[in-house]
Design a protein around this motif. Sequence first.
Motif, PDB file in Angstrom:
ATOM      1  N   ALA A 158      -5.876  55.054 -12.742  1.00 54.13           N
ATOM      2  CA  ALA A 158      -5.052  53.851 -12.622  1.00 54.13           C
ATOM      3  C   ALA A 158      -3.925  54.100 -11.632  1.00 54.13           C
ATOM      4  O   ALA A 158      -3.572  55.245 -11.335  1.00 54.13           O
ATOM      5  CB  ALA A 158      -4.485  53.454 -13.981  1.00 54.13           C
ATOM      6  N   SER A 208     -12.936  53.139 -11.266  1.00 58.38           N
ATOM      7  CA  SER A 208     -11.676  52.386 -11.382  1.00 58.38           C
ATOM      8  C   SER A 208     -10.983  52.152 -10.051  1.00 58.38           C
ATOM      9  O   SER A 208      -9.998  51.429  -9.981  1.00 58.38           O
ATOM     10  CB  SER A 208     -10.716  53.108 -12.332  1.00 58.38           C
ATOM     11  OG  SER A 208     -10.422  54.397 -11.843  1.00 58.38           O
ATOM     12  N   TYR A 242     -10.426  57.816 -16.450  1.00 53.44           N
ATOM     13  CA  TYR A 242     -10.007  56.492 -15.983  1.00 53.44           C
ATOM     14  C   TYR A 242      -8.840  56.688 -15.013  1.00 53.44           C
ATOM     15  O   TYR A 242      -7.834  57.305 -15.364  1.00 53.44           O
ATOM     16  CB  TYR A 242      -9.571  55.627 -17.169  1.00 53.44           C
ATOM     17  CG  TYR A 242      -9.190  54.206 -16.808  1.00 53.44           C
ATOM     18  CD1 TYR A 242     -10.091  53.170 -16.942  1.00 53.44           C
ATOM     19  CD2 TYR A 242      -7.906  53.911 -16.336  1.00 53.44           C
ATOM     20  CE1 TYR A 242      -9.743  51.864 -16.620  1.00 53.44           C
ATOM     21  CE2 TYR A 242      -7.546  52.612 -15.998  1.00 53.44           C
ATOM     22  CZ  TYR A 242      -8.474  51.599 -16.146  1.00 53.44           C
ATOM     23  OH  TYR A 242      -8.117  50.313 -15.811  1.00 53.44           O
ATOM     24  N   LEU A 264      -2.968  58.679 -13.996  1.00 49.33           N
ATOM     25  CA  LEU A 264      -2.102  57.605 -13.496  1.00 49.33           C
ATOM     26  C   LEU A 264      -1.422  58.065 -12.214  1.00 49.33           C
ATOM     27  O   LEU A 264      -0.670  59.037 -12.207  1.00 49.33           O
ATOM     28  CB  LEU A 264      -1.050  57.240 -14.553  1.00 49.33           C
ATOM     29  CG  LEU A 264      -0.006  56.194 -14.144  1.00 49.33           C
ATOM     30  CD1 LEU A 264      -0.681  54.850 -13.848  1.00 49.33           C
ATOM     31  CD2 LEU A 264       1.050  56.036 -15.225  1.00 49.33           C
ATOM     32  N   ILE A 285      -2.981  51.616 -21.418  1.00 50.71           N
ATOM     33  CA  ILE A 285      -4.338  51.855 -20.931  1.00 50.71           C
ATOM     34  C   ILE A 285      -5.216  52.443 -22.031  1.00 50.71           C
ATOM     35  O   ILE A 285      -6.405  52.114 -22.134  1.00 50.71           O
ATOM     36  CB  ILE A 285      -4.310  52.783 -19.699  1.00 50.71           C
ATOM     37  CG1 ILE A 285      -3.570  52.108 -18.542  1.00 50.71           C
ATOM     38  CG2 ILE A 285      -5.730  53.140 -19.253  1.00 50.71           C
ATOM     39  CD1 ILE A 285      -3.343  53.010 -17.348  1.00 50.71           C
ATOM     40  N   GLU A 321       2.835  52.954 -19.773  1.00 45.42           N
ATOM     41  CA  GLU A 321       1.630  52.488 -19.075  1.00 45.42           C
ATOM     42  C   GLU A 321       0.383  53.189 -19.615  1.00 45.42           C
ATOM     43  O   GLU A 321      -0.658  52.561 -19.826  1.00 45.42           O
ATOM     44  CB  GLU A 321       1.774  52.747 -17.574  1.00 45.42           C
ATOM     45  CG  GLU A 321       0.617  52.259 -16.732  1.00 45.42           C
ATOM     46  CD  GLU A 321       0.568  50.740 -16.589  1.00 45.42           C
ATOM     47  OE1 GLU A 321      -0.452  50.237 -16.093  1.00 45.42           O
ATOM     48  OE2 GLU A 321       1.544  50.070 -16.989  1.00 45.42           O
TER      49      GLU A 321
END
Length: 417
Positions: free
Chosen positions: A176, A30, A174, A211, A200, A196
Amino acid sequence: MKDNLIKVKNNMYISKNDHNWYKKVLKLDSSNEEALFELGKEYQSKGYTDKAMNVFHILASQGSKEAAKKYKDLNNLKMSLNRSVDTSEKKSKKVNKPIFTMALLICLLFLSFLANIFMVTKNIDIANKFNIFKHGTENVIYNVHAEEKITKEKNTFFYYGNVLNLKDIDEDTYIANMRISADLKLTQVILKATKELEDIQSKTDKSKILLNMRYANGEIAYQVLWDKDSKDNYEFYIAKVEGEKSPFSLSKFNESKNKVIVDTKGKKAYLLENHKITEQYPVSIGDEETPTPIGMLYVENKALLSTESEKSMLDSKDKEESVRGEKKDDSEKKDNNYNNAMDQSQKSDLNNKDPKENKSPYGSAWIGLNKKSYGLHGTNNEKSIGTKESLGCVRFKNDDILKIFNSIDISDSIFIR
């Protein structure tokens, strides 16, 4: 041929000839800059200007000159569009003013009539229904009741440090990034992060999401970790601490069973039990001339200011030392200096049996910090709560400071942001 391949793992490559190759890359990596740049171009082509600018801004902060140019071009385009909208609005205002004014008056009268009926029948205060604030180019509307969910519905945990050093981040995570303002209240930080993360979650099948919440200069302020196995939990890691800090106070934050976070921007304090936010309280803080110290601090001493302890403290030559562990300093004239803050009439008024009704300017309890002359305490004027009226201390309602007093111990952490 090799130029068309992107390495995502040790022995795994993805060809740029594949349709939406960059999306496949981002599922596996990512943070891949080349794939992120293509994603930004896709957002731009579809008219998602804010999303494209966010992607290009992150890449620019990491040193991409091409992304910086894209961000600058989009920003200039947005500003020119805003100017053209302002110009067209000014022109429209010149059209047929008498008719427009008459129509406006009729509409206002009709709306006033409806509002009166609505207020009588429903008895709803519309002004308090929504809390509206701006962040960058966004207009985000939050229901005021959403802030209450932080302690009642969301399991929000706080730790200090970098997630990558404290947790096992594997390929099923993941990663971000999002940009935030340094002026956000803590509740706004939490609400933006959880919103957020929820967005996601609907777009990825990975079991974990990390995050990174970055300031405009690219520095990570908070890292938020979400795990599918405990989907209602949000772990916030304080990656950057401004102001006062020491190795001891930083390490104590994760070790303390209970701790307090004071949010000077929102004028609230949060009690954390086993790292989880359980209660929030309104507070008063210092003004611009005598600000509340920012940083990672800890409890150095504490005292209940009941009738007898207050009298004893006031009559003792070493009263400051007995409460805060400091020697008397006649040069200091802060509100937490007992010599200057209490006159003889106040001293003679300490005849209450209930600590909550204590007439001292420090109220029912004092919690001294390792920052000399600063602490958390109650008040003899609860109407001042929620203001910037103190001389640097954090001021609570008397009932609230007693709850804090009974929940934390010596050396427990107090994080002031």
